[in-house]
Design a protein around this motif. Structure first.
Motif, PDB file in Angstrom:
ATOM      1  N   VAL A  30      -4.964  19.758 -28.484  1.00 16.83           N
ATOM      2  CA  VAL A  30      -4.961  20.038 -27.046  1.00 16.83           C
ATOM      3  C   VAL A  30      -4.382  21.429 -26.799  1.00 16.83           C
ATOM      4  O   VAL A  30      -3.247  21.711 -27.180  1.00 16.83           O
ATOM      5  N   HIS A  31      -5.190  22.286 -26.138  1.00 15.80           N
ATOM      6  CA  HIS A  31      -4.761  23.661 -25.895  1.00 15.80           C
ATOM      7  C   HIS A  31      -4.833  24.078 -24.428  1.00 15.80           C
ATOM      8  O   HIS A  31      -4.241  25.085 -24.055  1.00 15.80           O
ATOM      9  N   THR A  32      -5.565  23.323 -23.601  1.00 16.37           N
ATOM     10  CA  THR A  32      -5.724  23.663 -22.188  1.00 16.37           C
ATOM     11  C   THR A  32      -5.343  22.469 -21.318  1.00 16.37           C
ATOM     12  O   THR A  32      -5.237  21.338 -21.803  1.00 16.37           O
ATOM     13  N   ILE A  33      -5.198  22.726 -20.041  1.00 15.41           N
ATOM     14  CA  ILE A  33      -4.905  21.635 -19.111  1.00 15.41           C
ATOM     15  C   ILE A  33      -6.044  20.622 -19.117  1.00 15.41           C
ATOM     16  O   ILE A  33      -5.813  19.415 -19.152  1.00 15.41           O
ATOM     17  N   GLY A  34      -7.268  21.094 -19.116  1.00 18.44           N
ATOM     18  CA  GLY A  34      -8.417  20.186 -19.139  1.00 18.44           C
ATOM     19  C   GLY A  34      -8.411  19.288 -20.365  1.00 18.44           C
ATOM     20  O   GLY A  34      -8.709  18.094 -20.269  1.00 18.44           O
ATOM     21  N   GLU A  35      -8.075  19.845 -21.511  1.00 18.97           N
ATOM     22  CA  GLU A  35      -8.007  19.038 -22.735  1.00 18.97           C
ATOM     23  C   GLU A  35      -6.869  18.030 -22.661  1.00 18.97           C
ATOM     24  O   GLU A  35      -7.017  16.890 -23.127  1.00 18.97           O
ATOM     25  N   LEU A  36      -5.759  18.410 -22.040  1.00 19.49           N
ATOM     26  CA  LEU A  36      -4.645  17.472 -21.881  1.00 19.49           C
ATOM     27  C   LEU A  36      -5.038  16.326 -20.960  1.00 19.49           C
ATOM     28  O   LEU A  36      -4.779  15.156 -21.274  1.00 19.49           O
ATOM     29  N   ILE A  37      -5.690  16.636 -19.850  1.00 23.12           N
ATOM     30  CA  ILE A  37      -6.146  15.587 -18.931  1.00 23.12           C
ATOM     31  C   ILE A  37      -7.125  14.666 -19.650  1.00 23.12           C
ATOM     32  O   ILE A  37      -7.057  13.447 -19.522  1.00 23.12           O
ATOM     33  N   SER A  39      -7.211  14.003 -22.832  1.00 20.27           N
ATOM     34  CA  SER A  39      -6.430  13.202 -23.763  1.00 20.27           C
ATOM     35  C   SER A  39      -5.720  12.061 -23.041  1.00 20.27           C
ATOM     36  O   SER A  39      -5.690  10.925 -23.531  1.00 20.27           O
ATOM     37  N   LEU A  40      -5.168  12.346 -21.867  1.00 24.38           N
ATOM     38  CA  LEU A  40      -4.509  11.303 -21.085  1.00 24.38           C
ATOM     39  C   LEU A  40      -5.517  10.240 -20.649  1.00 24.38           C
ATOM     40  O   LEU A  40      -5.247   9.039 -20.746  1.00 24.38           O
ATOM     41  N   LYS A  41      -6.678  10.678 -20.175  1.00 29.06           N
ATOM     42  CA  LYS A  41      -7.718   9.734 -19.747  1.00 29.06           C
ATOM     43  C   LYS A  41      -8.168   8.837 -20.888  1.00 29.06           C
ATOM     44  O   LYS A  41      -8.434   7.653 -20.683  1.00 29.06           O
ATOM     45  N   ALA A  42      -8.228   9.385 -22.100  1.00 29.80           N
ATOM     46  CA  ALA A  42      -8.653   8.595 -23.261  1.00 29.80           C
ATOM     47  C   ALA A  42      -7.583   7.590 -23.684  1.00 29.80           C
ATOM     48  O   ALA A  42      -7.892   6.606 -24.355  1.00 29.80           O
ATOM     49  N   SER A  43      -6.341   7.831 -23.261  1.00 30.23           N
ATOM     50  CA  SER A  43      -5.241   6.974 -23.711  1.00 30.23           C
ATOM     51  C   SER A  43      -5.009   5.753 -22.835  1.00 30.23           C
ATOM     52  O   SER A  43      -4.392   4.793 -23.280  1.00 30.23           O
ATOM     53  N   ASP A  44      -5.490   5.773 -21.575  1.00 25.97           N
ATOM     54  CA  ASP A  44      -5.143   4.689 -20.656  1.00 25.97           C
ATOM     55  C   ASP A  44      -6.108   4.663 -19.481  1.00 25.97           C
ATOM     56  O   ASP A  44      -6.414   5.715 -18.904  1.00 25.97           O
ATOM     57  N   ALA A  45      -6.544   3.479 -19.087  1.00 20.47           N
ATOM     58  CA  ALA A  45      -7.481   3.326 -17.972  1.00 20.47           C
ATOM     59  C   ALA A  45      -6.890   3.795 -16.649  1.00 20.47           C
ATOM     60  O   ALA A  45      -7.616   4.244 -15.764  1.00 20.47           O
ATOM     61  N   LEU A  46      -5.575   3.717 -16.496  1.00 18.18           N
ATOM     62  CA  LEU A  46      -4.942   4.184 -15.264  1.00 18.18           C
ATOM     63  C   LEU A  46      -5.169   5.683 -15.077  1.00 18.18           C
ATOM     64  O   LEU A  46      -5.500   6.141 -13.980  1.00 18.18           O
ATOM     65  N   TYR A  47      -5.019   6.457 -16.145  1.00 20.62           N
ATOM     66  CA  TYR A  47      -5.291   7.897 -16.068  1.00 20.62           C
ATOM     67  C   TYR A  47      -6.773   8.143 -15.769  1.00 20.62           C
ATOM     68  O   TYR A  47      -7.111   9.054 -15.024  1.00 20.62           O
ATOM     69  N   GLN A  48      -7.655   7.335 -16.352  1.00 19.46           N
ATOM     70  CA  GLN A  48      -9.086   7.490 -16.093  1.00 19.46           C
ATOM     71  C   GLN A  48      -9.365   7.358 -14.602  1.00 19.46           C
ATOM     72  O   GLN A  48     -10.140   8.130 -14.034  1.00 19.46           O
ATOM     73  N   ASP A  49      -8.709   6.399 -13.957  1.00 15.54           N
ATOM     74  CA  ASP A  49      -8.899   6.176 -12.528  1.00 15.54           C
ATOM     75  C   ASP A  49      -8.338   7.336 -11.708  1.00 15.54           C
ATOM     76  O   ASP A  49      -9.026   7.915 -10.872  1.00 15.54           O
ATOM     77  N   VAL A  50      -7.082   7.688 -11.942  1.00  8.40           N
ATOM     78  CA  VAL A  50      -6.415   8.722 -11.148  1.00  8.40           C
ATOM     79  C   VAL A  50      -7.076  10.084 -11.331  1.00  8.40           C
ATOM     80  O   VAL A  50      -7.213  10.848 -10.378  1.00  8.40           O
ATOM     81  N   PHE A  51      -7.518  10.398 -12.551  1.00 11.71           N
ATOM     82  CA  PHE A  51      -8.112  11.698 -12.835  1.00 11.71           C
ATOM     83  C   PHE A  51      -9.641  11.646 -12.857  1.00 11.71           C
ATOM     84  O   PHE A  51     -10.281  12.495 -13.471  1.00 11.71           O
ATOM     85  N   LEU A  68      -8.255  24.319 -14.775  1.00 14.49           N
ATOM     86  CA  LEU A  68      -8.288  23.397 -15.914  1.00 14.49           C
ATOM     87  C   LEU A  68      -8.431  24.110 -17.251  1.00 14.49           C
ATOM     88  O   LEU A  68      -8.046  23.579 -18.291  1.00 14.49           O
ATOM     89  N   ASP A  69      -8.972  25.325 -17.225  1.00 10.00           N
ATOM     90  CA  ASP A  69      -9.177  26.056 -18.472  1.00 10.00           C
ATOM     91  C   ASP A  69      -7.944  26.859 -18.893  1.00 10.00           C
ATOM     92  O   ASP A  69      -7.956  27.534 -19.925  1.00 10.00           O
ATOM     93  N   ALA A  70      -6.861  26.758 -18.128  1.00  9.80           N
ATOM     94  CA  ALA A  70      -5.645  27.509 -18.447  1.00  9.80           C
ATOM     95  C   ALA A  70      -5.014  27.002 -19.739  1.00  9.80           C
ATOM     96  O   ALA A  70      -4.863  25.799 -19.933  1.00  9.80           O
ATOM     97  N   ALA A  75       4.259  26.488 -22.182  1.00 10.65           N
ATOM     98  CA  ALA A  75       4.712  26.026 -20.866  1.00 10.65           C
ATOM     99  C   ALA A  75       5.636  24.823 -21.009  1.00 10.65           C
ATOM    100  O   ALA A  75       5.511  24.027 -21.934  1.00 10.65           O
ATOM    101  N   LYS A  76       6.533  24.709 -20.055  1.00  2.00           N
ATOM    102  CA  LYS A  76       7.499  23.606 -20.035  1.00  2.00           C
ATOM    103  C   LYS A  76       7.104  22.524 -19.036  1.00  2.00           C
ATOM    104  O   LYS A  76       7.449  21.367 -19.204  1.00  2.00           O
ATOM    105  N   GLU A  77       6.370  22.919 -17.951  1.00  2.00           N
ATOM    106  CA  GLU A  77       6.079  21.967 -16.885  1.00  2.00           C
ATOM    107  C   GLU A  77       4.665  22.145 -16.353  1.00  2.00           C
ATOM    108  O   GLU A  77       4.202  23.256 -16.121  1.00  2.00           O
ATOM    109  N   LEU A  78       4.019  21.019 -16.113  1.00  4.54           N
ATOM    110  CA  LEU A  78       2.720  20.974 -15.464  1.00  4.54           C
ATOM    111  C   LEU A  78       2.864  20.106 -14.216  1.00  4.54           C
ATOM    112  O   LEU A  78       3.313  18.963 -14.318  1.00  4.54           O
TER     113      LEU A  78
END
Length: 87
Positions: A30-37, A39-51, A68-70, A75-78
């Motif tokens: 994971v290198h970008t915000i989009g890739e992080l999102i 990854s989160l969506k793939a980990s849990d259905a709740l993230y899939q819904d919210v995002f 999203l491409d940033a 970085a310390k905080e998103l």
């Protein structure tokens, strides 16, 4: 070395996730915000819904508005929140 990132949620994002913030360890792929999102969506259905519609969200990396491409870099905080409207 794994990158640790604090994610802060605001408004309906916070309400739907049931938490105001969390700390995640970003996978090495994971290198970008989009890739992080993604990854989160793939980990849990709740993230899939919210995002499910990323056009309804805004992102700030270490308090700077970004897309999203940033790259996450060191970085310390998103922050993730819906667009702010004035009145």
């Amino acid at each position: 070395m794994p990158h640790q990132l604090d994610i802060v949620y605001f408004s309906w994002v916070k309400e739907r996730l049931g938490r105001a913030q969390e700390t995640v360890v970003c996978p090495e792929t994971v290198h970008t915000i989009g890739e992080l999102i993604g990854s989160l969506k793939a980990s849990d259905a709740l993230y899939q819904d919210v995002f499910s519609d990323l056009k309804k969200l805004r992102f700030a990396l270490d308090q700077d508005f970004v897309g999203l491409d940033a790259p996450l870099g060191n970085a310390k905080e998103l922050a993730i929140f819906p667009p702010v409207t004035g009145g």
